[in-house]
Design a protein around this motif. Structure first.
Motif: not given
Length: 94
Positions: A2-3, A13, A15, A18, A48
Motif C-alpha cells: 500500500r502506498s 499518498a 503512488c 513513491q 495503490l
C-alpha cells in the motif's frame, strides 16, 4: 502493498511519486481524473493497494472518489447506496 504519504498523518499518498518505475508503466486516463491531470486542484491522491487472491475486506466507505482496476482474476464488489449506511454498522470505518 500500500502506498502512503511520507508523513501519513499530514500528506496524501501519491503512488506515482513513491513508485517512479510504476509511473512509466501506468497511464491514468484523464476521464478518471475528472478530465484534468495529476496537477489539477480536484486531484487529491493516488493510493495503490495490491493484494493476493482471496482477500476479503470489511464493509467500509471511502470519502473520496475511487477507481478500481483489476489486473488479473476476478473480484466481487458489493455497492450500497448512501441511504443504506445506517444499517451497515459503519461506526469506526473510514
Amino acid at each position: 502493498l500500500r502506498s502512503i504519504g511520507r508523513n501519513p498523518r499530514k500528506e496524501p499518498a501519491h503512488c506515482l511519486d513513491q513508485f517512479p518505475g510504476l509511473a512509466k508503466e501506468l497511464k491514468i486516463p484523464s476521464d478518471v481524473l475528472w478530465g484534468g491531470s495529476l496537477d489539477d486542484d480536484q486531484y487529491f491522491s493516488a493510493v495503490l493497494r495490491c493484494s493476493s487472491g482471496g482477500l476479503r475486506l470489511w464493509t467500509h466507505y471511502d470519502a473520496m472518489d475511487n477507481a478500481l482496476i483489476q489486473l488479473h482474476g476476478e473480484k466481487r464488489v458489493i455497492l450500497f447506496p448512501p441511504a443504506a449506511s445506517a444499517g451497515l454498522y459503519l461506526d469506526g470505518s473510514s
